[in-house]
Structure formats: structure tokens, C-alpha cells
Motif scaffolding. Structure first.
Motif, mmCIF file in Angstrom:
data_model
loop_
_atom_site.group_PDB
_atom_site.id
_atom_site.type_symbol
_atom_site.label_atom_id
_atom_site.label_comp_id
_atom_site.label_asym_id
_atom_site.label_seq_id
_atom_site.Cartn_x
_atom_site.Cartn_y
_atom_site.Cartn_z
ATOM 1 N N ALA A 254 -1.027 13.401 -6.311
ATOM 2 C CA ALA A 254 -2.401 12.881 -6.313
ATOM 3 C C ALA A 254 -3.321 13.682 -5.392
ATOM 4 C CB ALA A 254 -2.389 11.414 -5.864
ATOM 5 N N THR A 255 -4.605 13.755 -5.775
ATOM 6 C CA THR A 255 -5.619 14.342 -4.894
ATOM 7 C C THR A 255 -5.982 13.315 -3.812
ATOM 8 O OG1 THR A 255 -7.429 13.421 -6.194
ATOM 9 C CG2 THR A 255 -6.599 15.604 -6.852
ATOM 10 N N GLU A 256 -6.730 13.755 -2.794
ATOM 11 C CA GLU A 256 -7.181 12.831 -1.742
ATOM 12 C C GLU A 256 -8.025 11.703 -2.339
ATOM 13 O OE1 GLU A 256 -6.499 12.510 1.584
ATOM 14 O OE2 GLU A 256 -4.958 13.987 1.064
ATOM 15 N N GLU A 257 -8.864 12.070 -3.317
ATOM 16 C CA GLU A 257 -9.737 11.082 -3.969
ATOM 17 C C GLU A 257 -8.895 10.037 -4.718
ATOM 18 O OE1 GLU A 257 -12.442 13.036 -6.570
ATOM 19 O OE2 GLU A 257 -13.850 11.348 -6.641
ATOM 20 N N GLU A 258 -7.883 10.508 -5.418
ATOM 21 C CA GLU A 258 -7.002 9.593 -6.140
ATOM 22 C C GLU A 258 -6.229 8.705 -5.169
ATOM 23 O OE1 GLU A 258 -6.199 12.255 -10.200
ATOM 24 O OE2 GLU A 258 -5.037 12.659 -8.398
ATOM 25 N N THR B 10 0.839 -1.203 0.000
ATOM 26 C CA THR B 10 0.000 0.000 0.000
ATOM 27 C C THR B 10 0.874 1.252 0.000
ATOM 28 O OG1 THR B 10 -1.888 -1.044 1.079
ATOM 29 C CG2 THR B 10 -1.642 1.332 1.404
ATOM 30 N N TYR B 11 1.894 1.240 0.848
ATOM 31 C CA TYR B 11 2.807 2.385 0.880
ATOM 32 C C TYR B 11 3.455 2.609 -0.490
ATOM 33 C CZ TYR B 11 6.752 5.395 1.833
ATOM 34 O OH TYR B 11 7.643 6.428 1.770
ATOM 35 N N SER B 12 3.879 1.522 -1.143
ATOM 36 C CA SER B 12 4.553 1.634 -2.441
ATOM 37 C C SER B 12 3.716 2.419 -3.434
ATOM 38 C CB SER B 12 4.821 0.241 -3.023
ATOM 39 O OG SER B 12 5.425 -0.604 -2.081
ATOM 40 N N VAL B 13 2.456 2.018 -3.531
ATOM 41 C CA VAL B 13 1.546 2.612 -4.510
ATOM 42 C C VAL B 13 1.158 4.030 -4.096
ATOM 43 C CG1 VAL B 13 -0.758 2.394 -5.481
ATOM 44 C CG2 VAL B 13 0.683 0.368 -5.248
ATOM 45 N N MET B 14 0.820 4.208 -2.816
ATOM 46 C CA MET B 14 0.371 5.528 -2.349
ATOM 47 C C MET B 14 1.510 6.543 -2.351
ATOM 48 S SD MET B 14 -2.403 4.662 0.614
ATOM 49 C CE MET B 14 -2.959 6.372 0.819
ATOM 50 N N PHE C 168 -6.026 4.631 -5.044
ATOM 51 C CA PHE C 168 -4.752 3.889 -5.043
ATOM 52 C C PHE C 168 -4.631 3.001 -3.804
ATOM 53 C CE2 PHE C 168 -1.950 4.742 -8.581
ATOM 54 C CZ PHE C 168 -2.603 5.788 -9.236
ATOM 55 N N GLU C 169 -5.162 3.471 -2.691
ATOM 56 C CA GLU C 169 -5.124 2.644 -1.485
ATOM 57 C C GLU C 169 -5.985 1.387 -1.682
ATOM 58 O OE1 GLU C 169 -6.430 4.563 2.108
ATOM 59 O OE2 GLU C 169 -5.551 2.957 3.358
ATOM 60 N N LYS C 170 -7.178 1.579 -2.228
ATOM 61 C CA LYS C 170 -8.070 0.450 -2.456
ATOM 62 C C LYS C 170 -7.434 -0.539 -3.456
ATOM 63 C CE LYS C 170 -12.841 -0.700 -3.550
ATOM 64 N NZ LYS C 170 -13.952 -0.366 -4.454
ATOM 65 N N TYR C 171 -6.869 0.023 -4.511
ATOM 66 C CA TYR C 171 -6.164 -0.821 -5.496
ATOM 67 C C TYR C 171 -5.093 -1.659 -4.795
ATOM 68 C CZ TYR C 171 -2.297 -1.870 -8.673
ATOM 69 O OH TYR C 171 -1.269 -2.496 -9.328
ATOM 70 N N SER C 172 -4.303 -1.006 -3.950
ATOM 71 C CA SER C 172 -3.172 -1.694 -3.300
ATOM 72 C C SER C 172 -3.645 -2.798 -2.369
ATOM 73 C CB SER C 172 -2.314 -0.687 -2.534
ATOM 74 O OG SER C 172 -2.956 -0.299 -1.331
ATOM 75 N N GLN C 173 -4.839 -2.622 -1.799
ATOM 76 C CA GLN C 173 -5.341 -3.664 -0.891
ATOM 77 C C GLN C 173 -5.698 -4.937 -1.659
ATOM 78 O OE1 GLN C 173 -8.268 -1.215 1.025
ATOM 79 N NE2 GLN C 173 -6.843 -0.511 2.603
ATOM 80 N N LYS D 285 -11.057 3.385 -12.437
ATOM 81 C CA LYS D 285 -11.818 4.541 -11.921
ATOM 82 C C LYS D 285 -10.969 5.805 -11.764
ATOM 83 C CE LYS D 285 -15.132 1.727 -9.363
ATOM 84 N NZ LYS D 285 -15.309 1.038 -8.068
ATOM 85 N N THR D 286 -9.650 5.659 -11.863
ATOM 86 C CA THR D 286 -8.797 6.832 -11.612
ATOM 87 C C THR D 286 -8.718 7.782 -12.802
ATOM 88 O OG1 THR D 286 -6.793 5.723 -12.430
ATOM 89 C CG2 THR D 286 -7.294 5.490 -10.077
ATOM 90 N N ASN D 287 -9.116 7.304 -13.997
ATOM 91 C CA ASN D 287 -8.964 8.113 -15.219
ATOM 92 C C ASN D 287 -7.518 8.515 -15.474
ATOM 93 O OD1 ASN D 287 -11.756 8.102 -15.836
ATOM 94 N ND2 ASN D 287 -12.077 9.686 -14.277
ATOM 95 N N LEU D 288 -6.580 7.691 -15.044
ATOM 96 C CA LEU D 288 -5.160 7.944 -15.294
ATOM 97 C C LEU D 288 -4.622 6.895 -16.264
ATOM 98 C CD1 LEU D 288 -4.159 8.572 -11.572
ATOM 99 C CD2 LEU D 288 -4.206 10.329 -13.354
ATOM 100 N N LYS D 289 -3.371 7.064 -16.656
ATOM 101 C CA LYS D 289 -2.740 6.127 -17.601
ATOM 102 C C LYS D 289 -2.212 4.920 -16.797
ATOM 103 C CE LYS D 289 1.257 7.351 -19.469
ATOM 104 N NZ LYS D 289 2.174 6.224 -19.223
ATOM 105 N N THR D 290 -3.087 3.958 -16.541
ATOM 106 C CA THR D 290 -2.754 2.898 -15.578
ATOM 107 C C THR D 290 -2.426 1.552 -16.234
ATOM 108 O OG1 THR D 290 -5.099 2.400 -15.322
ATOM 109 C CG2 THR D 290 -4.117 3.900 -13.710
#
Lengths: 294, 294
Positions: free
Chosen positions: B198-202, B186-190, B206-211, B274-279
Motif C-alpha cells: 500500500a501507498t502512504e495514502e492507502e 488497526t494493526y490487522s488491517v494496516m 485503511f487506518e481510518k477504516y479500521s478505527q 475511497k480506496t478504489n480497491l476491490k474491497t
């Protein structure tokens, strides 16, 4: 004055110990880990490092309580180092301050992890401290990592292990002590001064003071290992000699070590007098450190 | 696309490994300590955590190199945890990635101190990083200490030790993995996202993704322990079963564990979308992590 100083020490020791316990209790972590961390954190001791931090703040006429979180972080780093030093693969000590060492109670695995947890948590405490600004937080975490890490305490501990069963020169012995115990004492004094808003010039004087203090501390410790009272220092007398460790008395004779101690006490006090601050408490603590009976 | 992703991974893995070695070489510390730290830091591995950090920065269209020091700090924390986990009083492993573990080469005392040194130095690296501002430094050090400390990785390791020889419920197994390996992922991604602005929403996404990613990582690891190739994973097959550890296959059957793995891979990818980023690189890494052959 002595009564006043002892009142200060007792007051801030009590404040520190309450905050240390509260810091552990509030952790959302396995009870076994919290228990092992708390055991060593509350095992007593003079709390000389936090008291030096508080006293340095006091020398500037500021309220020592602004350093409370930083003092807790410092004591956690010191405590982690004791837990790891006592492990069977290190000094293999069964007693610390007259009580069973951490691994004797909780086992080696939990003792290692309690140390890891204390070290890591110390940085969390500083980063979350609401009483200090961002620049100061970074200064504290940078200095703490330097003083406690490979270039500081951990480096000194490695040098100490490598020196076992070897006859050292005085210069090598001083390298070990300046790093193994000296750097964290330097941090204690400088962190307090920095928190109180010291100038660069004042920080330099506090650093020089701490270097004399650190060596006085170690020489006194070596002397106590020869002449001390087992019940007071909480570990067997003569343990350095039994481990064939080079010490100040073994290199300089007991008399020479005492001269060396006096030299550093004088150097410490002279440096304090150059700061033009209210340093009578730090002078008193210098005597406590140099003649301490832990 | 795969070629492009592999080029990114190879480029930043190389950059990271050069910087890791340079960070150790420049230390003013005993050679023995530097050697022990470097041995485990350069023992190979996929560097999945730093790569995730770089990939998260890349998703925002920023230059991943701004996270280089933070990535080194992260890999040092991961490496320290491996050194301590392998110790005789912990997992007692002789091999790591097909090579002798740290204590097998340097002895237990130096292995413990090399771990302590890496953990402490990681905070120094972040505090001295000239490429990021003060607020970001504090965020990184605070999050790292939380994710690696008693409320994170160290807490998970304690829970894992306590669970040995016990039949666990799925909920308890997930607690262990979310802390022991999950928090640092989680730390790695966040950290990457935060460094990129990143915004708080983003950050929440990313936290949810990392989980999801963290659980996929662990389930895949458990499955590999049952069906993997000893030469590829660098440790004996069936070591979990031999230690009577509860695993996803032991609780859910191999088939159930695979379903669980697929659920978390899908959850990870849906969250990314959901992030609308280049993922696309992070999606690719999700597959690497979930089917990894370390």
C-alpha cells in the motif's frame, strides 16, 4: 585497571538509567501503567546485562553508546521477567532488592500488565533505534525473541516451576539455568558483539563465553542463597531450601559447587582470550558476576 | 458474493489454524508450555484479526498467503491478551468461547507464562518470515509493538481496569476501546495493506477504516452483552452490568448505541470506497464484525 573498569561501569549504568527513565516518561500511556513500569525499572540492581552488552561493544574498540537503545530493551525484558516471576502464583516474593515487589505496591493486575508492557515496548525500542541498520535490528529482535521466549527464558521458567519439590539431576538443573537465566545473558554478550560488527567466528566465541558465564552466575547465586548476607542480596537466605529447590550446593555439596564455579570462570576467561580482542573489562565482569553480592 | 466471501474466510481460517498448530509443535520447549499455548490458540473463535489481514492483502489483488506468518503472529498476540485478561486478578473469567479459560486448566503460573511465550514468539515469527523483506519486517514489528504495547492494547487494558465501578464519559469509554481492542484491529488491517504494498495514502484510508471498524466491533459487543444469547457468545449475559462497567448502552441507551453502531459501519464502508480497491470482502467483514455472534 579496576578503577578504570569501575569508572566504565558507573558511566554506562548512569547513562542506561537516564535513558530507561526517559523512555518511560515519553510514553503516551496511562500514568498508572508508566508508574508501575518505572517502579521496577528504577528499583536498582547491578544492570549486569546492559553492562555486558556495553562491554562487548567496547571489546571491539567501538563506542558503547551505539548499543544504548538495545541495552534499554534488554533491561526491560529482564525487568518484566522479574515482575512476573515475583507474582503470587509464581515465586510469591514480597521483596526484590530489598524493596516491595511490583504487585505488592500496584496489585497483581497492574503488575502483570506492567510486565507485558515492558516486554512489548522492548521490541518497539529496537525497531525505532536510529543508530543501527535494518539488518542489525532484525538480528537483535530475532535473537531477543528466541532468547526470551518459549525456547529461552520462558521455557526455562516453566521447567523451573515444574521442578519444584523434585530432586533433579545435574543435567536437568543445567537445562533450567541455561534457559531461565542463561539465554538472556547470552543475548547480552552476543548483541553487544553483533552491534560492534563481530564476525561469525567471534560471535561463536562470545556465545561460548556467555554459556560459561551464565552457569557461573547461577552457581554463584545458589551458593549465596546458602552462605550470603540477607541485607546484601535483598531477599531471605535459605529461600531455595525452604522451597525445596534443587541447587548446585544441594546436588554437589558446597565444596563441589565451588569447584564447578571455578571451572566455568576459567572456561569463560579462556574463551575470551581466544578472541584477540581487548577483553580485560569482560574478564573483570566475569569475576563480578561470579562473586556478585546483589 | 456471500458464498465467495465465506469460502475465502473458511479457506484462510483453515490455513491459519494449521500454521498456528505447526508453529507451536516445532518449538523446542517444555511440553507443558507448548500444551498451554496450543490450548488457547486452538480454542476456536472467528479469527477476525487474521482474516482482516488476509482480506486487506486480497483487496490489492495480491496472494493473501504472503501474510500467513504475520497473521499467526497477530493471532498469538490476541490470544496472549485473552489469557492474561481472563486471569483471576484481571477479569477473573472461568469460560472463554464456552471452554474453561487457560488458568482453569493449567493454573495461573503456566497461564501467565503461556501468554508471555505467545507474545514473545510472535516477534520471532515475523523476524524469521522468509516471504517478506527486511524493511517490511521492521515496519510490522514496530507497528505490532506500538499497537499491542503501553501506547496500545496494554494501555487500554490498564485504563479499563481503572474505570471499573466508575461512571465514564463517552470520550473516556472510546479511549479505552480504541486502545484495548481498537489498536490491534488497526494493526490487522494496516499490516495486510502494508504487506500488499500500500501507498502512504492507502495506509491512511485503511487506518481510518479500521478505527470505524474497531468502534463498531466494541459497540456491537456491548449490545450483545445486553441482548445476546449466552450459548452463542460463550460467556454469561449481563456480565458488564454485573461488573458495573460503563458500556455504550449504559451511556447512550440501547437505541442510542445502535445509532452509534450504524454511524461507524457507514463510516467504515465509505472509507473503503475511497480506496478504489476491490474491497467487497472487507465490506462484508465489516458487517460480520458489527453483527457478530461470537
Amino acid at each position: 585497571m579496576v578503577v578504570q573498569h569501575e569508572t566504565f561501569i558507573a558511566k554506562y549504568k548512569d547513562l542506561l538509567e537516564r535513558e530507561l527513565a526517559a523512555s518511560i516518561h515519553k510514553l503516551n500511556a496511562p500514568q498508572a501503567l508508566k508508574g508501575a513500569m518505572l517502579y521496577s525499572l528504577t528499583a536498582g540492581g547491578k544492570r549486569i546485562r546492559p553492562i555486558l552488552l556495553f562491554a562487548a561493544i567496547d571489546a571491539f574498540g567501538k563506542n558503547p553508546e551505539i548499543g544504548l537503545r538495545a541495552a534499554c530493551a534488554l533491561e526491560m525484558v529482564h525487568t518484566y521477567s522479574l515482575i512476573h516471576d515475583d507474582l503470587p502464583s509464581m515465586d510469591d516474593d514480597d521483596l526484590r532488592r530489598g524493596k516491595p515487589t511490583n504487585h505488592k505496591i500496584f496489585g497483581e493486575a497492574l503488575a502483570i500488565l506492567a510486565g507485558d508492557g515492558l516486554l512489548t515496548y522492548s521490541f518497539q525500542l529496537i525497531s525505532e533505534d536510529e543508530h543501527i541498520d535494518d539488518q542489525l535490528k532484525i538480528w537483535l529482535m530475532k535473537m531477543l525473541s528466541i532468547c526470551a521466549g518459549p525456547e529461552g527464558m520462558v521455557g526455562g521458567q516453566v521447567a523451573d516451576i515444574q521442578a519444584e519439590n523434585q530432586e533433579l539431576h545435574l543435567r536437568e538443573l543445567e537445562y533450567i539455568h541455561q534457559h531461565k537465566t542463561g539465554r538472556l545473558l547470552t543475548y547480552s554478550v552476543m548483541a553487544g558483539a553483533k552491534i560492534a560488527g563481530a564476525t561469525e567466528e567471534e560471535l561463536d566465541l562470545f556465545e561460548k563465553y556467555s554459556q560459561h558465564l551464565g552457569l557461573a552466575f547461577q552457581i554463584s547465586d545458589d551458593i549465596l542463597d546458602v552462605i550470603g548476607d540477607e541485607k546484601i542480596i535483598g531477599k531471605p537466605i535459605g529461600s531455595d531450601r525452604d522451597k525445596k529447590k534443587s541447587t548446585y550446593p544441594s546436588l554437589l555439596s558446597l565444596e563441589g559447587a565451588r569447584d564447578h564455579l571455578a571451572f566455568h570462570i576459567q572456561g569463560a576467561k579462556e574463551t575470551l582470550s581466544k578472541t584477540n580482542l581487548k577483553t580485560d573489562l569482560l574478564e573483570y565482569l566475569t569475576d563480578v558476576v561470579a562473586g556478585r553480592d546483589r
